[in-house]
Design a protein around this motif. Structure first.
Motif, mmCIF file in Angstrom:
data_model
loop_
_atom_site.group_PDB
_atom_site.id
_atom_site.type_symbol
_atom_site.label_atom_id
_atom_site.label_comp_id
_atom_site.label_asym_id
_atom_site.label_seq_id
_atom_site.Cartn_x
_atom_site.Cartn_y
_atom_site.Cartn_z
ATOM 1 N N ILE A 1 -28.937 78.109 51.140
ATOM 2 C CA ILE A 1 -27.808 78.565 51.958
ATOM 3 C C ILE A 1 -27.599 80.062 51.763
ATOM 4 O O ILE A 1 -27.369 80.813 52.718
ATOM 5 C CB ILE A 1 -26.528 77.786 51.603
ATOM 6 C CG1 ILE A 1 -26.666 76.317 52.039
ATOM 7 C CG2 ILE A 1 -25.306 78.416 52.262
ATOM 8 C CD1 ILE A 1 -25.518 75.432 51.608
ATOM 9 N N ASN A 2 -27.688 80.510 50.509
ATOM 10 C CA ASN A 2 -27.520 81.933 50.206
ATOM 11 C C ASN A 2 -28.567 82.766 50.941
ATOM 12 O O ASN A 2 -28.271 83.828 51.511
ATOM 13 C CB ASN A 2 -27.633 82.151 48.698
ATOM 14 C CG ASN A 2 -27.346 83.588 48.288
ATOM 15 O OD1 ASN A 2 -26.197 84.023 48.293
ATOM 16 N ND2 ASN A 2 -28.381 84.319 47.918
ATOM 17 N N LEU B 1 -27.933 82.801 54.845
ATOM 18 C CA LEU B 1 -26.829 83.690 55.194
ATOM 19 C C LEU B 1 -27.215 85.157 54.993
ATOM 20 O O LEU B 1 -26.822 86.024 55.787
ATOM 21 C CB LEU B 1 -25.594 83.349 54.351
ATOM 22 C CG LEU B 1 -24.963 81.980 54.627
ATOM 23 C CD1 LEU B 1 -23.801 81.729 53.678
ATOM 24 C CD2 LEU B 1 -24.486 81.887 56.074
ATOM 25 N N TYR C 1 -29.235 86.243 57.856
ATOM 26 C CA TYR C 1 -28.410 86.356 59.058
ATOM 27 C C TYR C 1 -27.721 87.726 59.125
ATOM 28 O O TYR C 1 -27.565 88.309 60.206
ATOM 29 C CB TYR C 1 -27.356 85.251 59.076
ATOM 30 C CG TYR C 1 -26.522 85.230 60.336
ATOM 31 C CD1 TYR C 1 -27.014 84.649 61.511
ATOM 32 C CD2 TYR C 1 -25.243 85.804 60.363
ATOM 33 C CE1 TYR C 1 -26.253 84.642 62.673
ATOM 34 C CE2 TYR C 1 -24.478 85.805 61.515
ATOM 35 C CZ TYR C 1 -24.993 85.220 62.677
ATOM 36 O OH TYR C 1 -24.244 85.215 63.827
ATOM 37 N N VAL C 2 -27.315 88.248 57.958
ATOM 38 C CA VAL C 2 -26.641 89.555 57.935
ATOM 39 C C VAL C 2 -27.607 90.670 57.524
ATOM 40 O O VAL C 2 -27.189 91.787 57.196
ATOM 41 C CB VAL C 2 -25.420 89.529 56.980
ATOM 42 C CG1 VAL C 2 -24.383 88.549 57.468
ATOM 43 C CG2 VAL C 2 -25.843 89.214 55.548
#
Length: 218
Positions: free
Chosen positions: A33-34, A37, A40-41
């Motif tokens: 998940i880290n 994300l 994504y950024v």
């Protein structure tokens, strides 16, 4: 990169799919998940950097028959095996552990083999001592700011890696580590197949050829 605990509300189906993907990748739910994300950024995490370095290292060594890349035991460690053409056909294992602590510190390389042969253990220790003595001499002359640390004994060598060229890309670092492993593997096998009186000459010639490639790690 500092990490903290956060509470997230996620759909059960989403978590189930994440867990399957994390299991297939050999990582944890939190780490996946880290990473998702971060991508994504457009943030490059240490985990992503290690993965990119390892991917490049693997892409190089996978093309050379003597090397067998092992399944990763963790996100920061990769092991490669290479057969030794000596009695009982043992394998030598190269384990790269990336720390990426900054200031040029990349991590370390461990070289060892599982054997009960005291003769082979003695030969490996003798090779490591002589190789490292030659390497230290050239490093001191060419890169006086670098002080590689060596641990030798019981048929194993542990040495740290430093980055010589700031701003090197991850794929360049991976290829550089692969080149070093290829070089020392070639030197080791050449020496084991030669008379001890020839070892220094063999190691020096192979190491000099390696230096001609202008390494970015030391």
């Amino acid at each position: 990169m500092k990490k903290s605990v956060y509470s997230l509300v996620l759909g059960d189906e989403v978590v189930a799919q994440i867990d399957r993907a994390a299991y297939a990748l050999g990582t944890s739910r939190s780490n996946l998940i880290n990473q998702v994300l971060a991508e994504y950024v457009s943030l490059i995490t240490p985990e992503k950097r290690r993965k990119d370095i390892f991917d490049s290292l693997i892409s190089v060594l996978d093309t050379f028959e003597p090397f067998q890349v092992q399944a990763k035991a963790s996100d920061n460690m990769l092991s490669i095996r290479s057969p030794l053409r000596v009695k009982y056909n043992p394998t030598i294992k190269y384990t790269v552990e990336l720390s990426l602590h900054g200031k040029g510190d990349l991590g370390q390389l461990k070289i060892m083999t599982r054997t009960q042969s005291q003769t082979l253990i003695g030969l490996l220790d003798a090779f490591f001592y002589r190789f490292c003595k030659i390497e230290q001499r050239y490093i001191k002359a060419l890169y006086p700011q670098v002080d590689p640390q060596y641990q030798i004994g019981q048929g194993r060598l542990i040495r740290n890696f430093s980055l010589l060229k700031e701003g090197s890309k991850n794929n360049e670092i991976g290829c550089a580590i692969a080149a070093y492993i290829q070089m020392i593997d070639r030197a080791l096998k050449s020496c084991l197949g030669a008379d001890g009186s020839q070892w220094d000459e063999i190691c020096e010639q192979i190491y000099l050829n390696y230096l001609k490639e202008t390494p970015i790690i030391c």
